[in-house]
Write an enzyme that holds these catalytic residues in place. Structure first.
Site, mmCIF file in Angstrom:
data_model
loop_
_atom_site.group_PDB
_atom_site.id
_atom_site.type_symbol
_atom_site.label_atom_id
_atom_site.label_comp_id
_atom_site.label_asym_id
_atom_site.label_seq_id
_atom_site.Cartn_x
_atom_site.Cartn_y
_atom_site.Cartn_z
ATOM 1 N N HIS A 121 11.087 -34.713 -32.458
ATOM 2 C CA HIS A 121 9.821 -34.997 -33.161
ATOM 3 C C HIS A 121 9.423 -33.846 -34.088
ATOM 4 O O HIS A 121 8.274 -33.741 -34.491
ATOM 5 C CB HIS A 121 8.717 -35.275 -32.144
ATOM 6 N N ARG A 132 1.318 1.916 -6.193
ATOM 7 C CA ARG A 132 1.410 1.012 -5.037
ATOM 8 C C ARG A 132 0.065 0.370 -4.680
ATOM 9 O O ARG A 132 0.017 -0.534 -3.842
ATOM 10 C CB ARG A 132 1.937 1.758 -3.811
ATOM 11 N N LYS A 167 7.732 -14.610 -22.278
ATOM 12 C CA LYS A 167 8.273 -13.313 -21.850
ATOM 13 C C LYS A 167 8.996 -12.631 -23.006
ATOM 14 O O LYS A 167 8.822 -11.446 -23.230
ATOM 15 C CB LYS A 167 9.260 -13.470 -20.676
ATOM 16 N N ASN A 172 0.981 0.111 5.844
ATOM 17 C CA ASN A 172 1.344 -0.789 4.750
ATOM 18 C C ASN A 172 2.028 -1.994 5.386
ATOM 19 O O ASN A 172 2.987 -1.823 6.129
ATOM 20 C CB ASN A 172 2.310 -0.066 3.795
ATOM 21 N N GLY A 173 1.548 -3.195 5.122
ATOM 22 C CA GLY A 173 2.163 -4.386 5.718
ATOM 23 C C GLY A 173 1.080 -5.329 6.213
ATOM 24 O O GLY A 173 -0.102 -5.175 5.886
ATOM 25 N N CYS A 199 0.872 -1.166 0.000
ATOM 26 C CA CYS A 199 0.000 0.000 0.000
ATOM 27 C C CYS A 199 0.910 1.216 0.000
ATOM 28 O O CYS A 199 2.120 1.095 0.117
ATOM 29 C CB CYS A 199 -0.856 0.046 1.256
ATOM 30 N N GLU A 237 7.105 -20.355 -20.439
ATOM 31 C CA GLU A 237 6.998 -19.034 -19.821
ATOM 32 C C GLU A 237 8.169 -18.140 -20.250
ATOM 33 O O GLU A 237 7.980 -16.954 -20.520
ATOM 34 C CB GLU A 237 6.930 -19.183 -18.286
ATOM 35 N N TRP A 261 -3.761 -1.384 -1.202
ATOM 36 C CA TRP A 261 -3.712 -2.603 -2.012
ATOM 37 C C TRP A 261 -4.134 -3.677 -1.030
ATOM 38 O O TRP A 261 -3.380 -4.057 -0.146
ATOM 39 C CB TRP A 261 -2.302 -2.836 -2.555
ATOM 40 N N GLU A 305 6.475 -11.375 -25.732
ATOM 41 C CA GLU A 305 5.586 -10.247 -25.456
ATOM 42 C C GLU A 305 6.326 -8.929 -25.263
ATOM 43 O O GLU A 305 5.783 -7.881 -25.593
ATOM 44 C CB GLU A 305 4.642 -10.538 -24.285
ATOM 45 N N LYS A 312 -3.083 -5.295 -19.483
ATOM 46 C CA LYS A 312 -2.737 -5.985 -18.244
ATOM 47 C C LYS A 312 -3.855 -6.915 -17.780
ATOM 48 O O LYS A 312 -3.613 -8.001 -17.302
ATOM 49 C CB LYS A 312 -2.405 -4.943 -17.166
#
Ligand code: F6R
Length: 607
Positions: A503, A27, A484, A97-98, A2, A480, A71, A487, A602
């Site tokens: 193959h 944040r 990356k 925050n935490g 946050c 993956e 957040w 994209e 996103k």
């Protein structure tokens, strides 16, 4: 993650605070709020624009105050859960925050002393605790210090008390706090972003330090209330650089946050001595989980690849049959589901339409639905029956990096949880727990090679095609890693199970077609080495991700990036880091728009 911001000075505090919150929006954006001790609080759901609108209808006055962007971690992103939080008399107000780990115990104890809790947050307990101690000590600073000594967990916080309106107290334990020292005004914030537009003189608090600011003074104490002398530093960053902690892109910042993210995903969730995972979000379905016979994991893109790693983990260690399916295909099949089936959705945003529709379809067919979700209160988090939050903080870069690492970590926790409900031994449970806790340090070791990885990426920047290969736990990492690169750099990259090379894909290999071989020393190492030989024999350049101490691999690969040894099922957390960094530096060398790749968004809320 946050954002907190506090101001004590001579200007209109609302403008300073709201302006500061806007610069902290990266944040969090679940809710926003301000409190001015002279006039009260205003809070809203959503981001700062909503707060501005509300403040224009309900103006506040004063020259000091505290503010917050949330957040969500504990409690849905509602107005009642928005910060600042207060005590019974609305005199002590806190932004935080935490995560307070002992909030449940404190809450129960404080309730017995007459505290009325209105929100579902862990933060509210801090306001009540300070108020309780203030009533006994009648000293704001001492009451805050005493309370901090009673908290377990992490905090970066700021406290305001109506009776001393010019004074604000900040404190740090595991979540960042910075003081800004101005002329007749002082600031407390989660980072330098909101401070830099007022002053470049800052002091970073360390864990266990408490700061007391007024417009004309600042003092720093330890948790015994002994004074500490600290010198201010001069920051030369721009506000934009500060948002990214000085990194050029959010993608790199988020890759570098990996170790912290793993710590946050694991925090309070492992009982090492008993080899157990404690997952509060699964408590309500714990008994039901003992009976399940099959798991279907659903996700899209990166989240789907995390799911594939989960499949290997769950089958090997929990002994439960698992299938993994992309969200966009799931409901077009005729999935066979009964009440002993779980559908586990993996999603960073918690809003991906394809994943959501798979959940709805599985529910209709009687499955128990679970989520591994980063965004608290998102649609997937709400619509699933239970779940595990990632606590990875907001991910701003479109390419998912830290969320992926957190998803693998959460899947490992889930494996431990289900495994120990079944046949997994105490010894194996302990081993997994210990190996999980050791990950952040190992990740730091991989991240420390970022300059060497940058050089490798620059060396290959002229190439148009890449192949990524891996086996077993690192087979999904091949996919993956390739995703990356695709994209963020728009280069052609294909992920393959290394055994599949012969193959078909081997035909593509020549001296212009490099292969990224993910080959840690694990149970399939020998097989990987043979596959790399096959590529070498066709003159294909090879970049290998290998385990420290593996000298043999240098005979096969042009470039080698080493990772520390780890439990096989956790190696993906380490092997993905060089691939994320490679994609980042490769795209940078090609001048691509890294944080916002063309054609992508996103959060994908359309099917
Ligand atoms: C790739 C990426 C996407 C997402 C996918 C699912 O870097 O970010 O492939 O992983 O769109 O998104 P969530 O996890 O929000 O459901």
């Amino acid at each position: 993650m946050c954002g907190i911001f506090a101001y004590a000075g001579g200007k209109d505090a609302v403008s300073v605070l709201v302006d500061g919150l806007s610069s902290l929006e990266y944040r969090g954006y679940d809710s926003a709020g301000v409190f001015l001790p002279k006039s009260g609080a205003v809070k809203t759901v959503g981001a700062v624009d909503n707060l501005k609108k509300k403040l224009s209808q309900q103006p506040l006055e004063g020259t000091s105050g505290i503010a917050h962007l949330r957040w969500a971690t504990h409690g849905e992103p509602t107005e009642i859960n928005a910060h600042p939080h207060h005590d019974n008399n609305k005199e002590v107000w806190v932004v935080h925050n935490g995560i307070i780990e002992n909030y449940k115990e404190l809450r129960e104890a404080l309730k017995k002393h007459g505290c009325n809790f209105v929100s579902d947050t862990d933060t509210e307990v801090i306001a009540h605790l300070i108020s309780y101690n203030l009533a006994k000590l009648n000293d704001f600073e001492k009451a805050v210090t005493k309370s901090l000594n009673e908290l377990k967990g992490t905090y970066g916080l700021a406290v305001s008390w109506k009776k001393e309106p010019e004074k604000i107290i900040g404190a740090r334990m595991g979540a960042p706090v910075v003081l800004g020292l101005g002329d007749g005004e002082n600031f407390i914030a989660s980072d330098t972003t909101p401070i830099l537009r007022h002053t470049k003189n800052v002091i970073y608090l360390h864990d266990g330090e408490v700061a007391v600011i007024t417009p004309s003074s600042h003092n720093i104490y330890n948790l015994n209330h002994d004074i500490i002398n600290k010198q201010a530093e001069v920051i030369e960053w721009s506000a934009e650089q500060a948002q990214k902690s000085g990194y050029e892109h959010f993608m790199l910042k988020e890759i570098m946050e990996g170790p912290e993210v793993v710590r946050n995903t694991l925090r309070g969730r492992l009982i090492v001595d008993s080899g157990l995972a404690k997952l509060g979000g699964l408590e309500s379905v714990k008994e039901k989980l003992k009976e399940i016979e099959r798991i279907i994991i659903v996700g899209c893109g990166t989240a789907f690849y995390a799911g594939l790693i989960g499949e290997y983990m769950l089958e090997e260690y929990a002994g439960i049959p698992v299938e993994v399916e992309v969200g966009s295909e799931f409901r077009y099949r005729k999935p066979i589901i009964n009440d002993k089936t779980i559908l586990l959705a993996v999603s960073q945003s918690g809003e991906t339409a394809d994943t959501l529709e798979a959940i709805r379809e599985a529910k209709r067919k009687g499955a128990l639905t679970l989520g591994i979700v980063n965004t608290v209160g998102s649609t997937i988090a709400r619509e699933t029956d239970a779940g595990i939050y990632n606590h990875a903080g907001p991910e701003i870069g479109v390419a998912s990096t830290k969320a992926f690492i957190s998803q693998i970590t959460a899947l490992a926790l889930f494996t431990l949880f289900l495994g120990r409900q079944r046949q997994m031994s105490l010894v194996t449970g302990k081993r997994i727990a210990e190996e999980l806790l050791a990950l952040p340090q190992k990740m730091e070791k991989v991240l420390s090679q970022k300059e060497a990885i940058k050089k490798i990426a620059e060396k290959y920047a002229g190439h148009k095609d890449f192949l990524y290969i891996g086996r077993k736990y690192n087979y999904p990492i091949a996919y993956e890693g390739a995703l990356k690169l695709k994209e963020v750099s728009y280069a052609h990259a294909e992920g393959y199970g290394a055994g599949e090379m012969k193959h078909g894909p081997l035909a593509m290999i020549d001296e212009n077609f490099p292969t990224m071989a993910i080959s840690p020393q694990d149970s399939v190492y020998e097989k990987m080495a043979s596959n790399i030989q096959e590529i070498k024999a066709r003159k294909g350049p090879v970049i290998a991700i290998a385990t420290e101490g593996d000298e043999e691999i240098k005979q096969l690969a042009q470039d080698v990036i080493y990772i520390p040894k780890a439990l096989e099922m956790l190696t993906p957390v380490l092997t993905i880091i060089p691939l994320q960094l490679f994609a980042y530096y490769f795209a940078k060398a090609r001048g691509c728009s890294i944080d916002r790749p063309r054609n992508l968004a996103k959060s994908v809320t359309v099917e």
